[in-house]
Design an enzyme around this catalytic site. Structure first.
Site, PDB file in Angstrom:
ATOM      1  N   THR A  15       7.244  -5.473  -6.578  1.00 11.36           N
ATOM      2  CA  THR A  15       6.878  -4.978  -5.194  1.00 11.36           C
ATOM      3  C   THR A  15       7.120  -5.829  -3.975  1.00 11.36           C
ATOM      4  OG1 THR A  15       5.296  -3.818  -6.525  1.00 11.36           O
ATOM      5  CG2 THR A  15       5.047  -3.924  -4.090  1.00 11.36           C
ATOM      6  N   GLY A  17       7.619  -0.340  -2.632  1.00  9.05           N
ATOM      7  CA  GLY A  17       6.522  -0.244  -3.397  1.00  9.05           C
ATOM      8  C   GLY A  17       7.163   0.698  -4.611  1.00  9.05           C
ATOM      9  N   SER A  18       6.634   2.091  -4.437  1.00 15.48           N
ATOM     10  CA  SER A  18       6.816   2.807  -5.355  1.00 15.48           C
ATOM     11  C   SER A  18       8.371   3.284  -5.426  1.00 15.48           C
ATOM     12  CB  SER A  18       6.376   4.575  -4.937  1.00 15.48           C
ATOM     13  OG  SER A  18       4.881   4.529  -4.831  1.00 15.48           O
ATOM     14  N   SER A  51      -0.125 -10.042  -8.587  1.00 16.54           N
ATOM     15  CA  SER A  51      -1.228 -10.351  -9.311  1.00 16.54           C
ATOM     16  C   SER A  51      -1.071 -11.624  -9.894  1.00 16.54           C
ATOM     17  CB  SER A  51      -1.597  -9.319 -10.438  1.00 16.54           C
ATOM     18  OG  SER A  51      -1.674  -8.277  -9.915  1.00 16.54           O
ATOM     19  N   GLN A  88     -31.247  18.640 -17.279  1.00 15.73           N
ATOM     20  CA  GLN A  88     -29.886  19.151 -18.012  1.00 15.73           C
ATOM     21  C   GLN A  88     -28.426  18.764 -16.964  1.00 15.73           C
ATOM     22  OE1 GLN A  88     -28.615  23.407 -18.654  1.00 15.73           O
ATOM     23  NE2 GLN A  88     -28.623  22.680 -20.715  1.00 15.73           N
ATOM     24  N   GLU A 132       1.031  -0.624 -10.873  1.00 18.38           N
ATOM     25  CA  GLU A 132       2.021  -0.339 -12.067  1.00 18.38           C
ATOM     26  C   GLU A 132       2.155   1.204 -12.024  1.00 18.38           C
ATOM     27  OE1 GLU A 132       1.118  -2.351 -15.912  1.00 18.38           O
ATOM     28  OE2 GLU A 132       0.094  -3.605 -14.806  1.00 18.38           O
ATOM     29  N   THR A 156       1.640   4.482  -8.921  1.00 23.55           N
ATOM     30  CA  THR A 156       0.502   5.315  -8.617  1.00 23.55           C
ATOM     31  C   THR A 156       0.350   6.641  -9.445  1.00 23.55           C
ATOM     32  OG1 THR A 156       1.951   6.467  -7.081  1.00 23.55           O
ATOM     33  CG2 THR A 156       1.066   4.625  -6.194  1.00 23.55           C
ATOM     34  N   SER A 157      -0.722   7.267  -9.210  1.00 22.00           N
ATOM     35  CA  SER A 157      -0.646   8.527 -10.173  1.00 22.00           C
ATOM     36  C   SER A 157       0.253   9.501  -9.697  1.00 22.00           C
ATOM     37  CB  SER A 157      -2.129   9.157  -9.644  1.00 22.00           C
ATOM     38  OG  SER A 157      -3.195   8.455 -10.179  1.00 22.00           O
TER      39      SER A 157
HETATM   40  C1  LIG Z   1      -4.362  -5.296  -6.194  1.00 25.61           C
HETATM   41  C2  LIG Z   1      -2.738  -5.161  -6.187  1.00 25.61           C
HETATM   42  C3  LIG Z   1      -2.130  -5.818  -7.193  1.00 25.61           C
HETATM   43  C4  LIG Z   1      -0.943  -5.450  -7.633  1.00 25.61           C
HETATM   44  N1  LIG Z   1      -0.098  -6.307  -8.623  1.00 25.61           N
HETATM   45  C5  LIG Z   1       1.008  -6.178  -8.606  1.00 25.61           C
HETATM   46  C6  LIG Z   1       1.882  -7.092  -9.492  1.00 25.61           C
HETATM   47  O1  LIG Z   1       1.422  -7.860 -10.206  1.00 25.61           O
HETATM   48  N2  LIG Z   1       3.403  -7.040  -9.477  1.00 25.61           N
HETATM   49  C7  LIG Z   1       4.008  -5.956  -8.701  1.00 25.61           C
HETATM   50  O2  LIG Z   1       5.309  -6.141  -8.768  1.00 25.61           O
HETATM   51  N3  LIG Z   1       3.321  -5.309  -7.789  1.00 25.61           N
HETATM   52  C8  LIG Z   1       1.939  -5.255  -7.702  1.00 25.61           C
HETATM   53  N4  LIG Z   1       1.215  -4.313  -6.981  1.00 25.61           N
HETATM   54  C9  LIG Z   1       2.063  -3.202  -6.288  1.00 25.61           C
HETATM   55  C10 LIG Z   1       1.842  -2.020  -6.847  1.00 25.61           C
HETATM   56  O3  LIG Z   1       2.375  -1.628  -7.958  1.00 25.61           O
HETATM   57  C11 LIG Z   1       2.230  -1.024  -5.723  1.00 25.61           C
HETATM   58  O4  LIG Z   1       1.165  -1.226  -4.591  1.00 25.61           O
HETATM   59  C12 LIG Z   1       2.319   0.499  -6.019  1.00 25.61           C
HETATM   60  O5  LIG Z   1       3.366   0.563  -6.763  1.00 25.61           O
HETATM   61  C13 LIG Z   1       2.426   1.705  -4.814  1.00 25.61           C
HETATM   62  O6  LIG Z   1       3.355   0.888  -4.075  1.00 25.61           O
HETATM   63  P1  LIG Z   1       2.919   0.977  -2.324  1.00 25.61           P
HETATM   64  O7  LIG Z   1       1.783   0.062  -2.040  1.00 25.61           O
HETATM   65  O8  LIG Z   1       4.318   0.193  -1.701  1.00 25.61           O
HETATM   66  O9  LIG Z   1       2.766   2.229  -1.944  1.00 25.61           O
HETATM   67  P2  LIG Z   1       3.870   3.432  -1.516  1.00 25.61           P
HETATM   68  O10 LIG Z   1       5.022   3.140  -2.346  1.00 25.61           O
HETATM   69  O11 LIG Z   1       3.984   3.111  -0.022  1.00 25.61           O
HETATM   70  O12 LIG Z   1       2.876   4.734  -1.522  1.00 25.61           O
HETATM   71  C14 LIG Z   1       2.059   5.092  -0.611  1.00 25.61           C
HETATM   72  C15 LIG Z   1       1.691   6.538  -0.957  1.00 25.61           C
HETATM   73  O13 LIG Z   1       2.812   7.562  -1.230  1.00 25.61           O
HETATM   74  C16 LIG Z   1       3.048   8.110  -2.437  1.00 25.61           C
HETATM   75  N5  LIG Z   1       4.303   8.288  -2.968  1.00 25.61           N
HETATM   76  C17 LIG Z   1       5.308   7.168  -2.631  1.00 25.61           C
HETATM   77  N6  LIG Z   1       6.686   7.907  -3.263  1.00 25.61           N
HETATM   78  C18 LIG Z   1       6.119   8.968  -3.664  1.00 25.61           C
HETATM   79  C19 LIG Z   1       7.180  10.080  -4.232  1.00 25.61           C
HETATM   80  N7  LIG Z   1       8.139   9.944  -4.600  1.00 25.61           N
HETATM   81  N8  LIG Z   1       6.492  11.262  -4.789  1.00 25.61           N
HETATM   82  C20 LIG Z   1       4.986  11.333  -4.332  1.00 25.61           C
HETATM   83  N9  LIG Z   1       4.160  10.577  -3.671  1.00 25.61           N
HETATM   84  C21 LIG Z   1       4.957   9.389  -3.415  1.00 25.61           C
HETATM   85  C22 LIG Z   1       2.432   7.076  -3.326  1.00 25.61           C
HETATM   86  O14 LIG Z   1       1.858   7.743  -4.614  1.00 25.61           O
HETATM   87  C23 LIG Z   1       1.216   6.657  -2.562  1.00 25.61           C
HETATM   88  O15 LIG Z   1       0.065   7.718  -2.611  1.00 25.61           O
HETATM   89  C24 LIG Z   1      -0.162  -4.517  -6.788  1.00 25.61           C
HETATM   90  C25 LIG Z   1      -0.788  -3.872  -5.899  1.00 25.61           C
HETATM   91  C26 LIG Z   1      -2.186  -4.068  -5.721  1.00 25.61           C
HETATM   92  C27 LIG Z   1      -2.951  -3.369  -4.636  1.00 25.61           C
END
Ligand SMILES: Cc1cc2nc3c(=O)[nH]c(=O)nc-3n(C[C@H](O)[C@H](O)[C@H](O)COP(=O)(O)OP(=O)(O)OC[C@H]3O[C@@H](n4cnc5c(N)ncnc54)[C@H](O)[C@@H]3O)c2cc1C
Length: 379
Positions: free
Chosen positions: A126, A131-132, A158, A279, A363, A365-366
């Protein structure tokens, strides 16, 4: 399908469960106050073999199949989630690339110290602008003679502040997009590699994540992990494998919250009787238990598929999506059952409620899990 664990793994599962309940959880206040996992807890986890969860026996690890490994992740899920986060970032995404792709020389060099927890590992893909959309990373590794010159910034990594080794995904051929990336084993004491800002997070205290900055760091070409330019595909495999482990850990955390909910419902009295007699409260507990049972059945099935050598991209996403969304529902109900106490810092569910939120984000997002699942249906 047989989910019975070999006796020695079952014994270890029980030991990890006891460790989580009796040793780690009572130290939660200390981890929260200091934002550090105390050294003696790290040593105790190492003595249990938790740092070697994914490492074959010949390199000092436990040599477990996926079902056994995930059973231990589920047990670990009962422990403070920051503590579990340190172990899983190391044992899952930090280690599996090296185990599956490493040369014999690379494995001999790094794995024995990783199995004992002397070297903590992590995984870095990342970046602030990616990110995504992990196929758009910018960190560059340019081959010059016997080294790759690495430059760029990773963030939210991490274990970075405590790590000795990171698997770093970087661009090795900028003309090829996702087909021009490679994985490199980066030792954190390499000149030009430094940890930047340590993140101030909502929860999972003790599990430190941070920026990692590469300033023309010279990484020996011998540290190339797996095929040149094949890093993106391999990164996806590492993450897929990790998602099954997250589902298992989430299941353990749910089971722990059910235990807290039952204990509270039995002892808290209102209207002259335990709230467990109502309940409405029973139904919350029942719904929580359904989430435990379905999440467990799902990770067991997917881990079994992994052990059969099957490819599980879609199934791993389904397991992670289901279990982490279920954990959020369960944590919400655990707060509700505890009433006002559930909102108080000195009652553990407040912490679990904050800590669990991360599992729906990292790892993948949902939403990204849904993208993967939908793609498998529509391709
Ligand atoms: C505490 C922590 C530890 C982490 N550890 C690691 C690590 O060890 N190594 C590493 O490499 N990364 C790590 N990460 C990064 C993590 O994997 C990313 O934060 C995550 O993949 C989301 O990327 P982003 O934060 O850039 O969000 P974004 O990609 O900017 O996403 C923002 C929103 O947009 C949505 N979105 C984006 N693209 C799409 C799409 N195509 N369709 C639908 N929705 C979409 C996402 O679901 C989210 O809701 C860590 C993150 C955190 C917070």
């Amino acid at each position: 399908m047989d989910f019975n664990l070999p006796p020695e793994v079952e014994q270890m599962r029980r030991a990890v469960l006891d460790f989580a309940h009796d040793v780690v959880e009572p130290r939660a206040h200390e981890i929260e106050a200091t934002n550090r996992v105390p050294d003696d807890l790290t040593r105790a986890a190492a003595d249990l073999g938790l740092f070697g969860l994914s490492i074959p026996e010949e390199y000092g690890g436990l040599g477990l199949d996926m079902v056994s490994k995930c059973a231990l992740y589920e047990a670990l899920g009962h422990a403070h989630m920051g503590f579990g986060g340190v172990i899983s970032a190391h044992a899952s995404i930090g280690t599996t690339g090296l185990v599956t792709l490493g040369t014999e020389e690379q494995k001999r060099r790094f794995l024995p110290r990783m199995a004992t927890g002397e070297t903590i590992a992590g995984f870095a893909i990342t970046e602030p602008t990616s990110g995504s959309d992990a196929a758009n990373i910018r960190t560059r590794a340019e081959r010059r003679g016997d080294v790759f010159v690495l430059s760029g910034t990773k963030h939210y990594i991490s274990n970075a502040p405590v790590a000795g080794l990171l698997t770093v995904i970087a661009v090795t051929d900028p003309t090829q997009g996702a087909r021009g990336m490679s994985a490199l084993l980066v030792e954190m004491d390499t000149p030009g590699v430094r940890v930047g800002r340590i993140d101030e997070k909502m929860g999972q205290r003790g599990a430190l994540s941070a920026e990692v900055i590469f300033e023309d760091a010279e990484i020996p070409a011998a540290n190339l992990l797996g095929p040149l330019h094949g890093g993106y595909r391999e990164a996806l495999k590492i993450l897929t494998n990790g998602r099954v482990g997250i589902a298992a850990r989430a299941t353990g955390s749910m089971a722990h919250l059910v235990e807290l909910g039952v204990a509270h419902a039995r002892t808290r009295e209102q209207f002259g009787r335990p709230i467990a007699d109502f309940q409405a409260v029973q139904f919350m507990l029942a719904e929580m238990q359904v989430d435990v049972v379905t999440s467990r059945a799902t990770w067991q099935y997917v881990a079994w598929l992994v052990d059969q050598g099957r490819s599980v991209g879609m199934e791993a996403s389904a397991a992670k999506l289901h279990a982490t969304e279920a954990l959020s529902r369960v944590a919400d109900k655990a707060v509700q059952i505890a009433g006002g106490m559930g909102y108080m810092k000195d009652y553990p569910v407040e912490r679990w409620y904050r800590d669990q939120r991360l599992l729906r984000i990292y790892e993948g997002t949902s939403e990204i899990q849904k993208v993967i699942i939908a793609r498998s249906l529509l391709q």
